[in-house]
Write a protein that holds these residues in place. Structure first.
Motif, PDB file in Angstrom:
ATOM      1  N   TYR A  52     -10.387 -30.576  -1.627  1.00 37.53           N
ATOM      2  CA  TYR A  52     -10.437 -32.083  -1.986  1.00 37.53           C
ATOM      3  C   TYR A  52     -11.327 -32.247  -3.464  1.00 37.53           C
ATOM      4  O   TYR A  52     -11.007 -32.933  -4.097  1.00 37.53           O
ATOM      5  CB  TYR A  52     -11.049 -32.592  -0.832  1.00 37.53           C
ATOM      6  N   ARG A  53     -12.202 -31.322  -3.399  1.00 40.54           N
ATOM      7  CA  ARG A  53     -12.919 -31.546  -4.627  1.00 40.54           C
ATOM      8  C   ARG A  53     -12.407 -30.766  -5.851  1.00 40.54           C
ATOM      9  O   ARG A  53     -12.671 -31.259  -6.872  1.00 40.54           O
ATOM     10  CB  ARG A  53     -14.386 -30.767  -4.358  1.00 40.54           C
ATOM     11  N   MET A  54     -11.500 -29.658  -5.542  1.00 42.47           N
ATOM     12  CA  MET A  54     -10.739 -29.239  -6.813  1.00 42.47           C
ATOM     13  C   MET A  54      -9.756 -30.023  -7.222  1.00 42.47           C
ATOM     14  O   MET A  54      -9.263 -29.928  -8.599  1.00 42.47           O
ATOM     15  CB  MET A  54     -10.281 -27.877  -6.348  1.00 42.47           C
ATOM     16  N   ALA A  55      -9.128 -30.913  -6.476  1.00 40.64           N
ATOM     17  CA  ALA A  55      -7.826 -31.899  -6.664  1.00 40.64           C
ATOM     18  C   ALA A  55      -8.248 -32.497  -8.258  1.00 40.64           C
ATOM     19  O   ALA A  55      -7.263 -32.393  -8.963  1.00 40.64           O
ATOM     20  CB  ALA A  55      -7.627 -32.585  -5.623  1.00 40.64           C
ATOM     21  N   ASP A  56      -9.152 -33.127  -8.445  1.00 39.47           N
ATOM     22  CA  ASP A  56      -9.284 -33.762  -9.639  1.00 39.47           C
ATOM     23  C   ASP A  56      -9.529 -33.124 -10.880  1.00 39.47           C
ATOM     24  O   ASP A  56      -8.930 -33.589 -11.893  1.00 39.47           O
ATOM     25  CB  ASP A  56     -10.696 -34.953  -9.566  1.00 39.47           C
ATOM     26  N   HIS A  57      -9.545 -31.854 -10.714  1.00 39.07           N
ATOM     27  CA  HIS A  57      -9.610 -30.899 -12.056  1.00 39.07           C
ATOM     28  C   HIS A  57      -8.586 -30.290 -12.438  1.00 39.07           C
ATOM     29  O   HIS A  57      -8.156 -29.560 -13.233  1.00 39.07           O
ATOM     30  CB  HIS A  57     -11.021 -29.863 -11.722  1.00 39.07           C
ATOM     31  N   LEU A  58      -7.563 -30.065 -11.289  1.00 39.53           N
ATOM     32  CA  LEU A  58      -6.343 -29.494 -11.614  1.00 39.53           C
ATOM     33  C   LEU A  58      -5.679 -29.637 -12.776  1.00 39.53           C
ATOM     34  O   LEU A  58      -4.972 -28.973 -13.479  1.00 39.53           O
ATOM     35  CB  LEU A  58      -5.662 -29.294 -10.172  1.00 39.53           C
ATOM     36  N   ALA A  59      -5.410 -30.906 -12.967  1.00 40.65           N
ATOM     37  CA  ALA A  59      -4.711 -31.468 -14.237  1.00 40.65           C
ATOM     38  C   ALA A  59      -5.266 -31.027 -15.383  1.00 40.65           C
ATOM     39  O   ALA A  59      -4.294 -30.589 -16.261  1.00 40.65           O
ATOM     40  CB  ALA A  59      -4.787 -32.969 -14.178  1.00 40.65           C
ATOM     41  N   THR A  60      -6.508 -30.788 -15.409  1.00 42.14           N
ATOM     42  CA  THR A  60      -7.070 -30.269 -16.792  1.00 42.14           C
ATOM     43  C   THR A  60      -7.148 -28.598 -16.719  1.00 42.14           C
ATOM     44  O   THR A  60      -7.832 -28.032 -17.536  1.00 42.14           O
ATOM     45  CB  THR A  60      -8.517 -30.577 -17.036  1.00 42.14           C
ATOM     46  N   ALA A  61      -6.605 -28.042 -15.762  1.00 36.13           N
ATOM     47  CA  ALA A  61      -6.443 -26.545 -15.664  1.00 36.13           C
ATOM     48  C   ALA A  61      -5.298 -25.977 -15.295  1.00 36.13           C
ATOM     49  O   ALA A  61      -4.896 -25.664 -14.200  1.00 36.13           O
ATOM     50  CB  ALA A  61      -7.656 -26.166 -14.380  1.00 36.13           C
ATOM     51  N   PRO A  62      -4.185 -26.389 -16.151  1.00 38.31           N
ATOM     52  CA  PRO A  62      -2.688 -25.938 -15.767  1.00 38.31           C
ATOM     53  C   PRO A  62      -2.552 -24.497 -15.586  1.00 38.31           C
ATOM     54  O   PRO A  62      -1.612 -24.109 -15.077  1.00 38.31           O
ATOM     55  CB  PRO A  62      -2.006 -26.571 -17.170  1.00 38.31           C
ATOM     56  N   HIS A  63      -3.404 -23.542 -15.951  1.00 44.59           N
ATOM     57  CA  HIS A  63      -3.355 -22.083 -15.817  1.00 44.59           C
ATOM     58  C   HIS A  63      -3.550 -21.764 -14.568  1.00 44.59           C
ATOM     59  O   HIS A  63      -3.327 -20.600 -14.270  1.00 44.59           O
ATOM     60  CB  HIS A  63      -4.348 -21.707 -16.910  1.00 44.59           C
ATOM     61  N   ASP A 163     -19.231 -28.251  -5.151  1.00 43.35           N
ATOM     62  CA  ASP A 163     -19.151 -28.699  -6.387  1.00 43.35           C
ATOM     63  C   ASP A 163     -19.477 -27.575  -7.467  1.00 43.35           C
ATOM     64  O   ASP A 163     -18.816 -27.319  -8.457  1.00 43.35           O
ATOM     65  CB  ASP A 163     -19.870 -29.994  -6.682  1.00 43.35           C
ATOM     66  N   ALA A 164     -20.393 -26.734  -6.864  1.00 42.77           N
ATOM     67  CA  ALA A 164     -20.710 -25.534  -7.654  1.00 42.77           C
ATOM     68  C   ALA A 164     -19.586 -24.567  -7.661  1.00 42.77           C
ATOM     69  O   ALA A 164     -19.317 -23.948  -8.398  1.00 42.77           O
ATOM     70  CB  ALA A 164     -22.137 -25.060  -7.251  1.00 42.77           C
ATOM     71  N   ALA A 165     -19.170 -24.285  -6.336  1.00 41.41           N
ATOM     72  CA  ALA A 165     -18.002 -23.556  -6.009  1.00 41.41           C
ATOM     73  C   ALA A 165     -16.826 -23.954  -6.979  1.00 41.41           C
ATOM     74  O   ALA A 165     -16.162 -22.798  -7.774  1.00 41.41           O
ATOM     75  CB  ALA A 165     -17.535 -23.630  -4.932  1.00 41.41           C
ATOM     76  N   VAL A 166     -16.790 -25.188  -7.111  1.00 44.04           N
ATOM     77  CA  VAL A 166     -15.437 -25.630  -8.052  1.00 44.04           C
ATOM     78  C   VAL A 166     -15.558 -25.496  -9.382  1.00 44.04           C
ATOM     79  O   VAL A 166     -14.742 -24.692  -9.941  1.00 44.04           O
ATOM     80  CB  VAL A 166     -15.372 -27.136  -7.887  1.00 44.04           C
ATOM     81  N   ARG A 167     -16.965 -25.648  -9.948  1.00 51.55           N
ATOM     82  CA  ARG A 167     -17.263 -25.286 -11.401  1.00 51.55           C
ATOM     83  C   ARG A 167     -16.939 -23.728 -11.478  1.00 51.55           C
ATOM     84  O   ARG A 167     -16.610 -23.390 -12.651  1.00 51.55           O
ATOM     85  CB  ARG A 167     -18.745 -25.785 -11.508  1.00 51.55           C
ATOM     86  N   SER A 168     -17.776 -22.790 -10.724  1.00 51.61           N
ATOM     87  CA  SER A 168     -17.397 -21.243 -10.800  1.00 51.61           C
ATOM     88  C   SER A 168     -16.043 -20.951 -10.832  1.00 51.61           C
ATOM     89  O   SER A 168     -15.655 -20.265 -11.838  1.00 51.61           O
ATOM     90  CB  SER A 168     -17.923 -20.621  -9.577  1.00 51.61           C
ATOM     91  N   VAL A 169     -15.053 -21.404 -10.098  1.00 47.56           N
ATOM     92  CA  VAL A 169     -13.698 -21.149 -10.257  1.00 47.56           C
ATOM     93  C   VAL A 169     -13.099 -21.572 -11.422  1.00 47.56           C
ATOM     94  O   VAL A 169     -12.354 -20.937 -12.024  1.00 47.56           O
ATOM     95  CB  VAL A 169     -12.881 -21.798  -8.817  1.00 47.56           C
ATOM     96  N   LEU A 170     -13.368 -22.801 -11.860  1.00 50.24           N
ATOM     97  CA  LEU A 170     -12.742 -23.275 -13.159  1.00 50.24           C
ATOM     98  C   LEU A 170     -13.317 -22.555 -14.367  1.00 50.24           C
ATOM     99  O   LEU A 170     -12.539 -22.155 -15.164  1.00 50.24           O
ATOM    100  CB  LEU A 170     -13.319 -24.867 -13.258  1.00 50.24           C
ATOM    101  N   THR A 171     -14.558 -22.129 -14.367  1.00 50.17           N
ATOM    102  CA  THR A 171     -15.210 -21.263 -15.307  1.00 50.17           C
ATOM    103  C   THR A 171     -14.602 -20.139 -15.610  1.00 50.17           C
ATOM    104  O   THR A 171     -14.179 -19.483 -16.498  1.00 50.17           O
ATOM    105  CB  THR A 171     -16.788 -21.165 -15.185  1.00 50.17           C
ATOM    106  N   PHE A 172     -14.745 -19.343 -14.405  1.00 53.16           N
ATOM    107  CA  PHE A 172     -14.194 -17.839 -14.449  1.00 53.16           C
ATOM    108  C   PHE A 172     -12.683 -17.760 -14.653  1.00 53.16           C
ATOM    109  O   PHE A 172     -12.130 -16.728 -15.020  1.00 53.16           O
ATOM    110  CB  PHE A 172     -14.682 -16.915 -13.218  1.00 53.16           C
ATOM    111  N   SER A 173     -12.051 -18.835 -13.982  1.00 51.51           N
ATOM    112  CA  SER A 173     -10.426 -18.912 -14.147  1.00 51.51           C
ATOM    113  C   SER A 173      -9.969 -18.514 -15.874  1.00 51.51           C
ATOM    114  O   SER A 173      -8.681 -18.213 -15.965  1.00 51.51           O
ATOM    115  CB  SER A 173      -9.944 -19.909 -13.599  1.00 51.51           C
TER     116      SER A 173
END
Length: 196
Positions: A52-63, A163-173
């Motif tokens: 649910y928290r990751m959903a809003d970020h997926l559009a900006t992380a197409p990779h 939210d920190a978990a989401v940020r980590s996934v986005l960063t390290f991806s």
């Protein structure tokens, strides 16, 4: 009393480059960064809250692709949410799979998320990810701190701070070099210290 963390059989969690290619083709994730989850969809693992928290970020992380393996009490809600938001191409839900299918799914992953775990448990899935050379992102509970060396064999976030978990996934991806380095170090750690 002797207390030991869990472990994994490294031979069962090994795959060839060909198997990885086949797994990634099967799930349509060639050229993408795959963040995996393996386990029960139950409230205390919080995979639903992570999605649910990751959903809003997926559009900006197409990779990025989430490959979520398992079933359980919250699976239906997560599946309905993913469909409602039109995220099926980025959030791949396998449902329950046979045990012998698990290594093939792990072979497709570049990183793994453990949104939550018990504050006193030693999650077997953590060792299975690490044995496969998959860089884990996990909460900083004491048993996990005993196994994950920050920035070396994985990364941790403050337990409960999804939210920190989401940020980590986005960063390290976005850092394939770090994912490879940490994944290889995680596998070497399991090979040396945490085999059954």
């Amino acid at each position: 009393t002797i207390i030991t963390p869990n472990a994994a059989n490294i031979e069962k969690f090994s795959y060839t480059p060909e198997q990885r290619t086949a797994a990634r083709q099967k799930w349509g994730v060639e050229g993408k960064v795959v963040c995996g989850y393996l386990g029960a969809f139950v409230p205390w693992h919080a995979i639903d809250q992570f999605v649910y928290r990751m959903a809003d970020h997926l559009a900006t992380a197409p990779h990025l692709r989430l490959l979520l393996v398992g079933d359980g009490a919250t699976y239906g809600e997560v599946e309905a949410f993913v469909k409602q938001r039109g995220l099926e191409h980025q959030v791949l839900l396998t449902g329950r799979v046979a045990h012998d299918e698990v290594p093939g799914l792990l072979a497709a992953m570049d990183m793994a998320i453990l949104p939550s775990a018990g504050d006193y448990t030693s999650p077997v899935k953590l060792f299975e990810f690490m044995a496969c050379g998959i860089a884990p992102i996990a909460p900083d509970f004491s048993p996990i701190q005993e196994v994950v060396s920050e920035g070396q064999t994985g990364w941790m976030f403050k337990a409960g701070d999804l939210d920190a978990a989401v940020r980590s996934v986005l960063t390290f991806s976005q850092d394939s070099v770090a994912l490879t380095r940490v994944g290889q170090a995680a596998r070497a750690y399991v090979s040396e210290h945490r085999q059954w």
